[in-house]
Every structure is written in structure tokens, then in C-alpha cells.
Design a protein around this motif. Structure first.
Motif, PDB file in Angstrom:
ATOM      1  N   ASN A 116       1.962   4.678  -0.481  1.00 16.07           N
ATOM      2  CA  ASN A 116       1.157   5.874  -0.731  1.00 16.07           C
ATOM      3  C   ASN A 116       1.581   6.622  -1.983  1.00 16.07           C
ATOM      4  O   ASN A 116       0.777   7.350  -2.581  1.00 16.07           O
ATOM      5  CB  ASN A 116       1.236   6.822   0.466  1.00 16.07           C
ATOM      6  CG  ASN A 116       0.620   6.221   1.714  1.00 16.07           C
ATOM      7  OD1 ASN A 116      -0.274   5.389   1.627  1.00 16.07           O
ATOM      8  ND2 ASN A 116       1.112   6.617   2.870  1.00 16.07           N
ATOM      9  N   HIS A 117       2.845   6.492  -2.406  1.00 15.08           N
ATOM     10  CA  HIS A 117       3.349   7.209  -3.571  1.00 15.08           C
ATOM     11  C   HIS A 117       3.036   6.476  -4.871  1.00 15.08           C
ATOM     12  O   HIS A 117       3.123   7.065  -5.949  1.00 15.08           O
ATOM     13  CB  HIS A 117       4.859   7.416  -3.456  1.00 15.08           C
ATOM     14  CG  HIS A 117       5.259   8.137  -2.201  1.00 15.08           C
ATOM     15  ND1 HIS A 117       4.834   9.408  -1.913  1.00 15.08           N
ATOM     16  CD2 HIS A 117       6.024   7.743  -1.141  1.00 15.08           C
ATOM     17  CE1 HIS A 117       5.332   9.797  -0.750  1.00 15.08           C
ATOM     18  NE2 HIS A 117       6.052   8.796  -0.262  1.00 15.08           N
ATOM     19  N   ARG A 118       2.714   5.212  -4.773  1.00 10.99           N
ATOM     20  CA  ARG A 118       2.471   4.415  -5.976  1.00 10.99           C
ATOM     21  C   ARG A 118       1.001   4.051  -6.146  1.00 10.99           C
ATOM     22  O   ARG A 118       0.519   3.890  -7.272  1.00 10.99           O
ATOM     23  CB  ARG A 118       3.319   3.136  -5.918  1.00 10.99           C
ATOM     24  CG  ARG A 118       3.193   2.219  -7.123  1.00 10.99           C
ATOM     25  CD  ARG A 118       4.244   1.119  -7.086  1.00 10.99           C
ATOM     26  NE  ARG A 118       4.103   0.282  -5.908  1.00 10.99           N
ATOM     27  CZ  ARG A 118       3.424  -0.862  -5.904  1.00 10.99           C
ATOM     28  NH1 ARG A 118       2.809  -1.277  -6.983  1.00 10.99           N
ATOM     29  NH2 ARG A 118       3.357  -1.581  -4.796  1.00 10.99           N
ATOM     30  N   ASN A 119       0.289   3.895  -5.035  1.00 11.13           N
ATOM     31  CA  ASN A 119      -1.093   3.417  -5.086  1.00 11.13           C
ATOM     32  C   ASN A 119      -2.067   4.505  -4.649  1.00 11.13           C
ATOM     33  O   ASN A 119      -1.814   5.223  -3.678  1.00 11.13           O
ATOM     34  CB  ASN A 119      -1.261   2.194  -4.181  1.00 11.13           C
ATOM     35  CG  ASN A 119      -0.376   1.040  -4.601  1.00 11.13           C
ATOM     36  OD1 ASN A 119      -0.374   0.661  -5.764  1.00 11.13           O
ATOM     37  ND2 ASN A 119       0.375   0.489  -3.676  1.00 11.13           N
ATOM     38  N   SER A 120      -3.162   4.607  -5.372  1.00 11.97           N
ATOM     39  CA  SER A 120      -4.217   5.549  -5.001  1.00 11.97           C
ATOM     40  C   SER A 120      -4.983   5.012  -3.798  1.00 11.97           C
ATOM     41  O   SER A 120      -4.807   3.861  -3.384  1.00 11.97           O
ATOM     42  CB  SER A 120      -5.177   5.735  -6.179  1.00 11.97           C
ATOM     43  OG  SER A 120      -5.856   4.518  -6.460  1.00 11.97           O
ATOM     44  N   ILE A 121      -5.850   5.869  -3.243  1.00 12.97           N
ATOM     45  CA  ILE A 121      -6.691   5.436  -2.125  1.00 12.97           C
ATOM     46  C   ILE A 121      -7.555   4.248  -2.539  1.00 12.97           C
ATOM     47  O   ILE A 121      -7.767   3.304  -1.771  1.00 12.97           O
ATOM     48  CB  ILE A 121      -7.576   6.590  -1.629  1.00 12.97           C
ATOM     49  CG1 ILE A 121      -6.710   7.722  -1.065  1.00 12.97           C
ATOM     50  CG2 ILE A 121      -8.551   6.098  -0.557  1.00 12.97           C
ATOM     51  CD1 ILE A 121      -5.881   7.328   0.134  1.00 12.97           C
ATOM     52  N   ALA A 122      -8.039   4.289  -3.786  1.00 12.64           N
ATOM     53  CA  ALA A 122      -8.861   3.179  -4.286  1.00 12.64           C
ATOM     54  C   ALA A 122      -8.059   1.884  -4.330  1.00 12.64           C
ATOM     55  O   ALA A 122      -8.563   0.816  -3.940  1.00 12.64           O
ATOM     56  CB  ALA A 122      -9.402   3.522  -5.673  1.00 12.64           C
ATOM     57  N   ASP A 123      -6.806   1.966  -4.805  1.00 14.67           N
ATOM     58  CA  ASP A 123      -5.956   0.771  -4.861  1.00 14.67           C
ATOM     59  C   ASP A 123      -5.700   0.228  -3.456  1.00 14.67           C
ATOM     60  O   ASP A 123      -5.727  -0.992  -3.235  1.00 14.67           O
ATOM     61  CB  ASP A 123      -4.620   1.100  -5.533  1.00 14.67           C
ATOM     62  CG  ASP A 123      -4.775   1.418  -7.011  1.00 14.67           C
ATOM     63  OD1 ASP A 123      -5.744   0.915  -7.612  1.00 14.67           O
ATOM     64  OD2 ASP A 123      -3.950   2.171  -7.547  1.00 14.67           O
ATOM     65  N   GLN A 124      -5.433   1.119  -2.512  1.00 10.92           N
ATOM     66  CA  GLN A 124      -5.176   0.689  -1.143  1.00 10.92           C
ATOM     67  C   GLN A 124      -6.423   0.096  -0.501  1.00 10.92           C
ATOM     68  O   GLN A 124      -6.330  -0.824   0.315  1.00 10.92           O
ATOM     69  CB  GLN A 124      -4.641   1.860  -0.317  1.00 10.92           C
ATOM     70  CG  GLN A 124      -3.295   2.373  -0.808  1.00 10.92           C
ATOM     71  CD  GLN A 124      -2.754   3.499   0.046  1.00 10.92           C
ATOM     72  OE1 GLN A 124      -2.750   3.410   1.263  1.00 10.92           O
ATOM     73  NE2 GLN A 124      -2.292   4.563  -0.592  1.00 10.92           N
ATOM     74  N   THR A 125      -7.577   0.625  -0.892  1.00 18.18           N
ATOM     75  CA  THR A 125      -8.832   0.059  -0.390  1.00 18.18           C
ATOM     76  C   THR A 125      -9.027  -1.359  -0.898  1.00 18.18           C
ATOM     77  O   THR A 125      -9.490  -2.239  -0.169  1.00 18.18           O
ATOM     78  CB  THR A 125     -10.020   0.944  -0.820  1.00 18.18           C
ATOM     79  OG1 THR A 125      -9.836   2.270  -0.305  1.00 18.18           O
ATOM     80  CG2 THR A 125     -11.332   0.380  -0.298  1.00 18.18           C
ATOM     81  N   THR A 156       0.836  -1.216   0.000  1.00 18.88           N
ATOM     82  CA  THR A 156       0.000   0.000   0.000  1.00 18.88           C
ATOM     83  C   THR A 156       0.864   1.256   0.000  1.00 18.88           C
ATOM     84  O   THR A 156       0.585   2.208   0.735  1.00 18.88           O
ATOM     85  CB  THR A 156      -0.949   0.014   1.212  1.00 18.88           C
ATOM     86  OG1 THR A 156      -0.182  -0.143   2.424  1.00 18.88           O
ATOM     87  CG2 THR A 156      -1.959  -1.110   1.121  1.00 18.88           C
TER      88      THR A 156
END
Length: 221
Positions: A136-145, A134
């Protein structure tokens, strides 16, 4: 559109590092002197504690690293080395269930939290994996969700296996769980090496054009 290939890879990584099957003998040990009517409650409590710990690392792990000036690439390298050593213990050393059962026998602590929730389910490898997956610099909030949702799916699978522990024990036995844990160790060792390579690429030690394809790689700074 969902990237199903990445989702499948992340699910496999989370399943390997959490190792639900390897937790079965641990659960059977901690419940051997517990009334059967309380087994389900103990399993739910253990998985809930593990979920809180892993979600805390998923949300705040990288923020904590960055607040003290650590780069994700450095964490990837260190985490990959730790994961690799952990994988070696799974492959060549005492198996995960045997080691954790022995620790429980020695300390006589509450089995729902230790050793079942930690370190059997929320293992150090799982904590490292959720932070790396997860970024934060590579994945969006949606990706982390999505990653958080996959984590919860693995934990639900873990809970289901714990609730079926007696039947699973008759099916695979402690030896079977030990063999599966070692096979997962080989997969985890591969993940660890990939993390180290990705971390080296991130901090500029080596140039690996395909590192961005790895679910545990970070973008170059």
C-alpha cells in the motif's frame, strides 16, 4: 501509461507461485471417482475458492500486518525465507503434485477445496506474493488493481488448464508436470532471494540502490 515490463514480471511471479500446471495431477486425482459431467463444476468451484482466498490476502493482508505492528520489510524477509524453503522442496524434494495427491489420499477430504483450491492453487507462496506485490505504501490503487487483474488472468489460465486436464495429461504426463514444477522452483528461489534482499534494504540492514527495481521490493522507511 502501463509499465509493461513490471506487468510481465508480476504475471510471471504469480504464474510461478500458483503453478497451474502443477495442479493438473491433483485435479485428475480428485476427479477420478467423480462423474465426468461434474468435472467442470468442480474445477470452477476450486478456482473460485482460491480466488476468494487470494483476493482476501491482496486486499487485507498488509492491513492485518500493520494492525499488529509488523513492518513490510520484516514480512518480506520472512516471506522470502519461506518461499525459498518452498522452492527447495519443489526442486529437490517430493514434487508438488505427488505431495498433494498423497495428502488427499490420506485425508479423503472434498477435493474441490482441499487439496485443489488450497494449497495447490492458493498456495502459501501465492498468499505471500500477492501481499508483497500490492504494498500500500509503494503502489497506488490503480497499480494494485492491475495486480488483481493479473491474478485473475492467471486463475483463468488455471481454470482453462483444469478443464483441459485429460488432454494435458496425455500431452505431458505426470512426469512432465513434475519436471515443470521443479523448473518453476528454480525461478521461485530467485524471486525469494530477491525478496529477502529487498526486505533487508527496506529495514536498513543493507543498502541496495537497485532494490527498488524489483517487483517484490519495498521502499526504505
Amino acid at each position: 501509461m502501463f509499465d509493461w515490463q513490471s506487468m510481465i514480471r508480476e504475471f510471471v511471479i504469480l504464474f510461478v507461485v500458483i503453478d497451474p500446471i502443477g495442479s493438473l495431477p491433483v485435479f485428475l486425482y480428485v476427479t477420478q471417482n467423480v462423474p465426468r459431467r461434474l468435472h467442470a463444476r468442480l474445477a470452477i468451484r476450486a478456482v473460485a475458492v482460491a480466488a476468494v482466498v487470494l483476493l482476501a490476502f491482496l486486499v487485507g493482508g498488509q492491513l492485518l500486518m500493520e494492525s499488529i505492528g509488523m513492518r513490510l520489510g520484516s514480512f518480506q524477509i520472512a516471506g522470502g525465507i519461506i518461499l525459498f524453503l518452498f522452492a527447495l522442496t519443489m526442486i529437490f524434494g517430493e514434487s508438488k503434485p505427488e505431495a498433494e495427491i498423497e495428502q488427499a489420499e490420506r485425508d479423503h477430504l472434498d477435493g474441490a477445496v482441499f487439496p485443489l483450491a488450497m494449497p495447490s492453487i492458493a498456495s502459501p507462496g501465492a498468499m505471500l506474493a500477492v501481499v508483497i506485490l500490492t504494498d500500500n505504501h509503494r503502489n497506488s490503487i490503480a497499480d494494485q488493481t492491475v495486480t488483481a487483474a493479473l491474478l485473475m488472468v492467471v486463475l483463468v489460465v488455471t481454470l482453462g488448464l483444469l478443464l483441459l486436464a485429460s488432454q494435458m495429461q496425455r500431452l505431458i504426463g505426470r512426469t512432465g508436470a513434475s519436471i515443470i514444477s521443479r523448473v518453476m522452483g528454480i525461478v521461485l528461489a530467485t524471486v525469494a532471494v530477491d525478496s529477502i534482499i529487498g526486505g533487508m534494504s527496506s529495514v536498513g540492514i543493507i543498502d541496495v540502490p537497485t532494490a527498488a527495481d524489483s517487483p517484490l521490493s519495498a521502499p526504505a522507511n
